[in-house]
Design an enzyme around this catalytic site. Structure first.
Site, PDB file in Angstrom:
ATOM      1  N   GLU A   1       0.893  -1.163   0.108  1.00 15.15           N
ATOM      2  CA  GLU A   1       0.069  -0.113   0.044  1.00 15.15           C
ATOM      3  C   GLU A   1       0.752   1.196  -0.069  1.00 15.15           C
ATOM      4  O   GLU A   1       1.578   1.353   0.973  1.00 15.15           O
ATOM      5  CB  GLU A   1      -1.001  -0.045   1.192  1.00 15.15           C
TER       6      GLU A   1
ATOM      7  N   CYS B   1      -1.741   9.481   4.016  1.00 15.22           N
ATOM      8  CA  CYS B   1      -1.792   9.087   2.739  1.00 15.22           C
ATOM      9  C   CYS B   1      -2.954   9.418   2.074  1.00 15.22           C
ATOM     10  O   CYS B   1      -2.891   9.897   0.766  1.00 15.22           O
ATOM     11  CB  CYS B   1      -1.803   7.487   2.743  1.00 15.22           C
TER      12      CYS B   1
END
Ligand SMILES: NC(=O)c1ccc[n+]([C@@H]2O[C@H](COP(=O)([O-])OP(=O)(O)OC[C@H]3O[C@@H](n4cnc5c(N)ncnc54)[C@H](O)[C@@H]3O)[C@@H](O)[C@H]2O)c1
Length: 519
Positions: free
Chosen positions: A282, A316
């Site tokens: 990720e 993020c």
């Protein structure tokens, strides 16, 4: 599913704030903490890394080990032993242990939040939410383990019985970032354990103490010492785990640069390695918010501000680029600029703070490079004065009039710098988002249901938020993760996540037997 999200503290109430401040005082009296290598219940060295308070870099929060490649290898060997027991335990028993782990984190939630304030300069509200998310991951994946154990329904024909089971893969290497110092390592570790794997956790060098508290909580809850190891350090012990032939699955969250390196390294399959590694990676993004001409700017302005500047843009999912219909772009920029001037920049331990310091000097230098470039290539519509004093502060900034192709519009900056562009309409905005190599989060402000449907169908992002902020995904409610160069995995905190840590096995039995063997 009986899962429910852990409630956050009500920080507007004085007793809640006072209990957190008391936890911070107690923590401060114990600093620096010591974070050793933990393998098979043995505590190794705790030397090599000093993790410091980003708001006061002279304060050492933890002295942690810089684990060697040999220690990483020993952790994998121990995990292989631990897997033999843990992987055979019934799913219900593993789930109970994870729930007990969640209970331990709940008992220590004040201390855990205080630690994030010091270790990562995470403001109180965000730190408390991070602890709640960690608890959520443990409980959500505990339920998922039981569901996985039941297996899927297969078609059955007369004379045969078809069964599909999800077996654990073996040893999982978990490599985590610092920006969710407890939630992300907990999510990846809990998923690996829930599915029956043993895990070796390599936390970020900036947040080793939060990882130690997680590992201690899980051991105390009943995860055998061999089934969960901690190898703190910078990149090298992570790289050693990735290359180790005894690792079966790698769960990584972090930057695209490191994630892609891991994908490449894990693909090497030496002769002695009897399996192909699975990688869940990720990574970062360049998250855009589209604002149409009919948007309600009273909603859009605070939501964009929060998405871009909370935790100084170090999520993020944070907003970093706004594509606004030209009919309202002037007003939006003026309002965003005004609101940016009013943001409270300060230390994370102050309850009023909205924008804390960045994690480290390198981050401050990176953000200031991009801000300088934004000023040279475009115009800064708002930039706060640098806060004076200690800490890796970066002023919240809004940049406009940037030329197409500017790195400020195309690269992940990971700081409080927001670029706003005027575009001819939603179609052009969608083209711009599609042209990016990322696909993590995105946002849309529009009052037209047809526009909402159209944009939702077009945008390649993993998580699209409509008429709200674009951060703050909740476990079980907004399963989270990116597409394209933002991620290879299926979504954390959602159905299907645990499958990545398993090997599906199908058994087809002929049930028309010629007699039974009775012993
Ligand atoms: N997609 C998501 O869900 C998500 C969530 C949080 C953060 N992020 C991303 O993470 C980044 C910020 O985190 P960071 O600065 O900790 O990222 P990072 O990539 O620098 O570090 C992540 C982890 O990888 C380790 N590492 C470094 N080099 C390595 C190597 N060669 N081999 C193996 N491991 C290595 C680090 O020590 C750390 O534990 C941002 O790009 C952000 O977008 C993504």
């Amino acid at each position: 599913m009986s899962f429910a999200n852990e409630p956050t503290l009500e920080l507007r109430r004085a007793p809640a704030r006072e209990s957190l401040l008391a936890a911070l005082r107690e923590l401060d009296a114990r600093l620096p903490l010591t974070v050793p290598v933990l393998v098979g219940g043995d505590r190794g060295c705790a030397e090599g890394i000093e993790s410091t308070d980003p708001g006061r870099p002279s304060r050492i929060v933890a002295r942690a080990a810089e684990a060697t490649a040999a220690e990483a290898a020993a952790a994998v060997d121990a995990a292989a032993r631990g897997f033999r027991d843990w992987g055979r335990r019934p799913a219900a028993e593993r789930a109970e242990v994870l729930r007990a782990g969640a209970a331990r984190l709940r008992e220590r939630r004040l201390e855990l939040a205080a630690l994030q304030v010091r270790e990562c300069a995470k403001p109180w509200g965000e730190a408390d939410a991070d602890v709640c998310e960690a608890i959520d991951f443990l409980e959500y994946y505990a339920e998922g383990a039981a569901e996985l154990d039941r297996g899927p329904e297969l078609a059955q024909a007369p004379g045969e019985r078809n069964v599909m089971r999800y077996a654990p893969r073996g040893v999982a290497a978990v490599i985590s970032p610092w920006n969710f110092p407890l939630a992300i390592p907990t999510g990846m570790t809990a998923a690996a354990l829930a599915a029956g794997n043993a895990a070796v956790l390599k936390p970020a060098e900036q947040s080793p103490a939060s990882a130690l508290m997680l590992v201690e909580a899980l051991h105390a809850a009943g995860v055998p010492p061999d089934a969960l190891a901690l190898v703190p350090g910078y990149g090298p012990p992570g790289a050693a785990l990735v290359r180790h032939p005894g690792v079966h699955v790698i769960a990584f969250t972090g930057s695209g640069k490191v994630g892609l390196e891991i994908v490449r390294a894990a693909a090497e399959t030496p002769e002695e390695q009897g399996h192909v590694k699975r990688v869940v990676s990720e990574m970062g993004g360049k998250n855009c918010v589209i604002v149409d001409a009919d948007a309600d700017l009273d909603d859009a302005v605070p939501a964009i501000l929060q998405s871009a500047f909370a935790y100084a843009g170090q999520k993020c999912s944070a907003a970093s680029r706004v594509l606004c219909h030209e009919a309202v772009a002037g007003t939006l920029v003026e309002r965003l600029a005004g609101a940016t001037e009013a943001l409270i920049v300060g230390q994370a331990d102050d309850f009023a703070t909205q924008v804390p310091p960045l994690i480290e000097r390198e981050a401050q230098e990176r953000v200031s490079r991009y801000t300088r470039l934004a000023g040279e290539q475009g115009r800064l519509a708002a930039q706060r004065d640098d806060p004076s004093g200690e800490g890796w502060f970066a002023p919240p900034t809004v940049a406009v009039d940037l030329p197409a192709g500017s790195p400020v519009l195309g690269e992940e900056i990971f700081g409080p710098l927001l670029a706003v562009e005027a575009v001819a309409g939603v179609e052009v905005a969608c083209d711009a988002v599609e042209a990016l190599p990322f696909g993590l989060t995105g946002g849309l402000f529009s009052r037209n249901p047809a526009t909402v449907e159209h944009v939702a169908a077009r945008l390649p992002v993993g998580n699209l938020y409509v008429n709200r902020g674009i951060t703050g995904a909740m476990v079980g409610r907004q399963p989270f993760g990116g597409n394209r160069r933002s991620g290879t995995g299926s979504k954390a905190g959602g159905p299907g996540y645990l499958l990545q840590f398993t090997e599906p096995r199908v058994v087809c039995e002929n049930t028309v037997r010629h007699g039974l063997v009775v012993e």
